[in-house]
Design an enzyme around this catalytic site. Structure first.
Site, PDB file in Angstrom:
ATOM      1  N   LYS A   1       8.271   2.139   0.032  1.00  0.00           N
ATOM      2  CA  LYS A   1       8.681   1.377  -0.936  1.00  0.00           C
ATOM      3  C   LYS A   1      10.548   2.041  -1.343  1.00  0.00           C
ATOM      4  CE  LYS A   1       4.458   1.177  -3.045  1.00  0.00           C
ATOM      5  NZ  LYS A   1       4.050   1.067  -1.677  1.00  0.00           N
TER       6      LYS A   1
ATOM      7  N   HIS B   1     -12.630 -13.825  15.434  1.00  0.00           N
ATOM      8  CA  HIS B   1     -13.510 -13.922  13.946  1.00  0.00           C
ATOM      9  C   HIS B   1     -12.442 -14.814  13.360  1.00  0.00           C
ATOM     10  CE1 HIS B   1     -15.842 -13.257  10.032  1.00  0.00           C
ATOM     11  NE2 HIS B   1     -14.375 -13.924   9.114  1.00  0.00           N
ATOM     12  N   GLU B   2     -11.123 -14.124  13.175  1.00  0.00           N
ATOM     13  CA  GLU B   2      -9.735 -14.789  12.447  1.00  0.00           C
ATOM     14  C   GLU B   2      -9.535 -16.417  13.021  1.00  0.00           C
ATOM     15  OE1 GLU B   2      -8.798 -13.900   9.087  1.00  0.00           O
ATOM     16  OE2 GLU B   2      -9.817 -12.763   9.648  1.00  0.00           O
TER      17      GLU B   2
ATOM     18  N   PRO C   1       1.004  -1.494   0.146  1.00  0.00           N
ATOM     19  CA  PRO C   1      -0.289   0.305   0.498  1.00  0.00           C
ATOM     20  C   PRO C   1       0.998   1.249  -0.370  1.00  0.00           C
ATOM     21  CG  PRO C   1       0.161  -1.223   1.968  1.00  0.00           C
ATOM     22  CD  PRO C   1       0.474  -2.051   0.804  1.00  0.00           C
ATOM     23  N   PRO C   2       0.583   2.104  -0.038  1.00  0.00           N
ATOM     24  CA  PRO C   2       0.986   3.640  -0.453  1.00  0.00           C
ATOM     25  C   PRO C   2       1.289   4.173   0.640  1.00  0.00           C
ATOM     26  CG  PRO C   2      -1.387   3.312  -1.496  1.00  0.00           C
ATOM     27  CD  PRO C   2      -1.322   2.901  -0.745  1.00  0.00           C
TER      28      PRO C   2
HETATM   29  P1  ADP Z   1       5.987   4.277  -0.587  1.00  0.00           P
HETATM   30  O1  ADP Z   1       6.981   4.689  -1.435  1.00  0.00           O
HETATM   31  O2  ADP Z   1       5.816   2.957  -0.095  1.00  0.00           O
HETATM   32  O3  ADP Z   1       4.674   4.895  -1.207  1.00  0.00           O
HETATM   33  P2  ADP Z   1       7.334   6.649   0.695  1.00  0.00           P
HETATM   34  O4  ADP Z   1       8.564   5.597   0.990  1.00  0.00           O
HETATM   35  O5  ADP Z   1       7.701   7.091   0.099  1.00  0.00           O
HETATM   36  O6  ADP Z   1       6.640   5.171   0.817  1.00  0.00           O
HETATM   37  O7  ADP Z   1       7.475   6.705   2.294  1.00  0.00           O
HETATM   38  C1  ADP Z   1       6.688   8.138   2.842  1.00  0.00           C
HETATM   39  C2  ADP Z   1       7.329   8.692   3.836  1.00  0.00           C
HETATM   40  O8  ADP Z   1       6.675   8.170   5.009  1.00  0.00           O
HETATM   41  C3  ADP Z   1       8.962   8.671   3.918  1.00  0.00           C
HETATM   42  O9  ADP Z   1       9.340   9.652   3.190  1.00  0.00           O
HETATM   43  C4  ADP Z   1       9.160   8.610   5.637  1.00  0.00           C
HETATM   44  O10 ADP Z   1       8.841   9.294   6.159  1.00  0.00           O
HETATM   45  C5  ADP Z   1       7.810   7.931   6.519  1.00  0.00           C
HETATM   46  N1  ADP Z   1       7.634   6.144   5.940  1.00  0.00           N
HETATM   47  C6  ADP Z   1       7.388   4.844   5.027  1.00  0.00           C
HETATM   48  N2  ADP Z   1       7.540   4.425   5.710  1.00  0.00           N
HETATM   49  C7  ADP Z   1       8.020   4.208   6.894  1.00  0.00           C
HETATM   50  C8  ADP Z   1       9.514   3.478   7.809  1.00  0.00           C
HETATM   51  N3  ADP Z   1       8.301   1.940   7.160  1.00  0.00           N
HETATM   52  N4  ADP Z   1       9.356   3.699   8.635  1.00  0.00           N
HETATM   53  C9  ADP Z   1      10.324   5.328   8.152  1.00  0.00           C
HETATM   54  N5  ADP Z   1       9.393   5.926   7.906  1.00  0.00           N
HETATM   55  C10 ADP Z   1       8.723   5.849   6.874  1.00  0.00           C
HETATM   56 ZN    ZN Z   2     -13.337 -14.324   7.183  1.00  0.00          ZN
END
Ligand code: ADP
Ligand code: ZN
Length: 604
Positions: free
Chosen positions: A211, A426-427, A206-207
């Site tokens: 990533k 449930h799970e 998810p966003p």
């Molecule tokens: P994606 O590419 O999965 O959409 P991003 O890597 O762009 O997400 O993350 C956006 C922001 O959220 C990062 O700049 C950071 O500040 C924060 N963030 C997201 N996941 C983490 C994590 N696992 N640890 C620390 N910060 C995170």
């Molecule tokens: Zn179920």
């Protein structure tokens, strides 16, 4: 060579002429240009500027955000992110919402339009012309490169020193990517034995789960250059630009190998090709170019391609074929522990009072992504400033969760305590019914972290060995397992919820198929009562029997499901103690593995 020369000459004239016009244009527009260049920045910078109240005017468009600095001298743009409380923070920062930044900005607009448009048309025509010329001069590779390069933009080339320690939680993903880092450090170790790295790795999740951060961290750990581009950037502007950008990106990357190439939102170019006539030519060309580039180099040349998507199911199968993006690294929403770690990482950047309990905050923010947690910390810091405090306190953090949650409650299910207990039971109901029937670990993982898909929790099943055939008993057990979730709710709460809708659908499908397709109901013997049409487009089926038989089938389906439902209820009542214990464990930990499950189940 003779064929190329004549075709090159008109091109030179053409570019000469264009350069002259551009010079005139530049001269005339110089003061304007110097004042109002559009500068691309990443979302983090945008957030930072919002925080620091450095934004003057802002315009949120459908695919990007344009904004100016306080003095209104520079225009910036950044991509859109899933950031529901952005508006709130912008308001907070005193930014002015503007309907059209560029237009209102300059009275010179009309004048510029009359200049820019002719030039754009000029360039467009030039493209067509030069392409025609190039077709004539087929085989002239050097020229193709020249063309592509002049159009391609310069890629961001910095990993900003991000390391794995900056990415909190996501241990599985980090473990997976550590191998890539090791390879980039000591490629010989791999070459000697003849092992080649996967060329492409797909980060799926998810966003806002980190990533992009992970990709940067791989480059940062391995200390290699980082090339980054977003899929949507490939597919804009003129036809043919996308493909040449891809070509140029890889050319640059190969020169700088070992390095990391990161393609964000790869689904923008890698969407399944739909059989539509006159589909998106540009996208297909770009995708084909990407595939060609990936096939064109050896796994050992040190260029590693990372790509991110939150819609893996929509990717063209050609992309995920072996030798391309054949490794998939899930980057899930963080669990309780992960959330606490992420909060702590971000809290390092702000001043926090000594007594803050991050575990408590993490528990309250169930379902939040990394980006949202970063946001919560940021919001808390703003709140502290507003309150005239020097440190962020526990209540700042707690209150900022509410601000953030209120913003995304609809989309992200933040469960109430009662709901969380219901989902946990449930799970466990599913898992326990499965385990009691098969006498083995029924699941790999059970979680009650809400998914973006809308599921409030899920039980990840493992199929044991290859399963091409299923016996009648196995299908019946499976139906019982589907009913296990609802059954647990009945046993424990004496009331039922809507959480079982998907289970009901699955159980019904299986029961119906047993009767109409698998001949597993004695009364109908081996008669096909249903035919499947459209196997590749949704697998629709139609009944092939009389209305009377149809009514009969409906009754049988109900009977079948009810029998299994009763069985599930029986199993859960008999094992009530285990059910409670397991549900409590899941409630507390939010995610448990199959082994943990079996351990508790088997302990005396
Ligand atoms: P994606 O590419 O999965 O959409 P991003 O890597 O762009 O997400 O993350 C956006 C922001 O959220 C990062 O700049 C950071 O500040 C924060 N963030 C997201 N996941 C983490 C994590 N696992 N640890 C620390 N910060 C995170
Ligand atoms: Zn179920």
């Amino acid at each position: 060579m003779n064929e190329i020369k004549p075709s090159r000459r008109p091109l030179i004239y053409y570019y000469g002429l264009m350069a002259c016009i551009l010079m005139v244009f530049n001269f005339l527009a110089m003061p304007w240009l110097a004042k109002r260049q559009i500068i691309q920045v990443d979302y983090g910078t945008f957030m930072e500027m919002t925080e620091k109240r450095e934004i003057g005017r802002v315009e949120v468009q459908s695919n990007q955000i344009l904004f100016t600095d306080k003095e209104d001298t520079k225009i910036y743009k950044t991509g859109l992110m899933n950031d529901p409380d952005l508006i709130y923070r912008l308001k907070e920062s005193g930014a002015v919402f503007s309907s059209e930044i560029v237009e209102q900005a300059s009275p010179l607009l009309g004048f510029l339009l009359s200049w820019i448009f002719p030039i754009l048309i000029f360039v467009g025509l030039g493209q067509i012309m030069s392409r025609k010329l190039m077709n004539k001069a087929a085989g002239s590779n050097s020229m193709m490169f020249g063309m592509g390069k002049s159009n391609a933009k310069v890629y961001v080339k910095s990993s900003e020193g991000i390391k794995f320690t900056d990415v909190a939680g996501e241990d599985e993903a980090k473990e997976n990517l550590a191998e890539i880092v090791d390879y980039l450090h000591t490629p010989d170790k791999y070459r000697e034995i003849g092992a080649s790295m996967p060329k492409g790795i797909l980060l799926v999740g998810p966003p806002g789960t980190g990533k992009t951060m992970l990709a940067k961290a791989v480059a940062g750990e391995a200390n290699v250059p980082f090339f980054s581009m977003s899929g949507s950037e490939f597919v804009e502007m003129f036809v043919g630009m996308g493909a040449s950008k891809v070509r140029d990106l890889f050319k640059q990357a190969k020169e700088k190998a070992p390095c990391i190439v990161f393609i964000d939102e790869i689904d923008a170019i890698g969407k399944k090709r739909d059989g539509h006539v006159g589909g998106n030519d540009e996208r297909e060309q770009t995708l084909n170019q990407l595939l060609t580039e990936m096939d064109g180099f050896e796994g050992n040349n040190g260029v590693i391609i990372l790509a991110a998507t939150n819609r893996p199911e929509s990717l063209d199968p050609a992309l995920t074929r072996p030798g391309r993006f054949d490794r998939r690294v899930p980057v899930e929403l963080p669990d309780l522990k992960g959330r606490e770690e992420i909060l702590k990482v971000h809290a390092k950047k702000i001043r926090v009072a000594d007594v803050v309990d991050f575990g408590q905050i993490a528990r309250m923010a169930s379902g939040a992504s990394g980006a949202e947690l970063a946001n919560i910390v940021n919001e808390a810091a703003l709140r502290a400033v507003r309150g005239g405090r020097k440190f962020v306190t526990q209540s700042d953090l707690e209150e900022s969760i509410e601000v953030v949650i209120a913003g995304y409650q609809k989309k992200h299910a933040i469960l109430t305590d009662k709901e969380k207990w219901t989902v946990a039971y449930h799970e466990i109901g599913h898992a326990l019914v499965a385990a009691k029937q098969s006498h083995s670990a029924p699941v790999q993982k059970i979680t009650i972290i809400p998914r973006t898909s809308g599921a409030l929790g899920y039980t990840m099943q493992v199929e044991e060995g290859n399963h091409y055939l299923m016996t009648k008993e196995e299908i019946e057990n499976k139906i019982a397992t589907y009913t296990g979730g609802r059954a647990a709710e009945e046993v424990v709460f004496q009331t039922i919820s809507t959480g079982a809708s998907n289970d009901i659908e699955q159980a019904t499908k299986l029961a119906r198929a047993m009767i109409t397709r698998y001949g597993m109901c004695q009364d109908f013997d081996m008669v096909a009562l249903e035919t499947v049409s459209n196997q590749y487009l949704g697998g629709d089926s139609s009944l092939a029997c009389s209305p009377k038989t149809q009514a009969e089938i409906d009754l049988r389906v109900v009977e079948l499901v009810k029998t299994q439902h009763d069985k599930a209820l029986e199993i859960l009542k008999e094992n009530r103690e285990k059910l409670d214990k397991l549900a409590k464990h899941l409630y507390e930990k939010e995610t448990i593995t199959g082994e943990e499950f079996m351990e508790i189940l088997e302990e005396a």
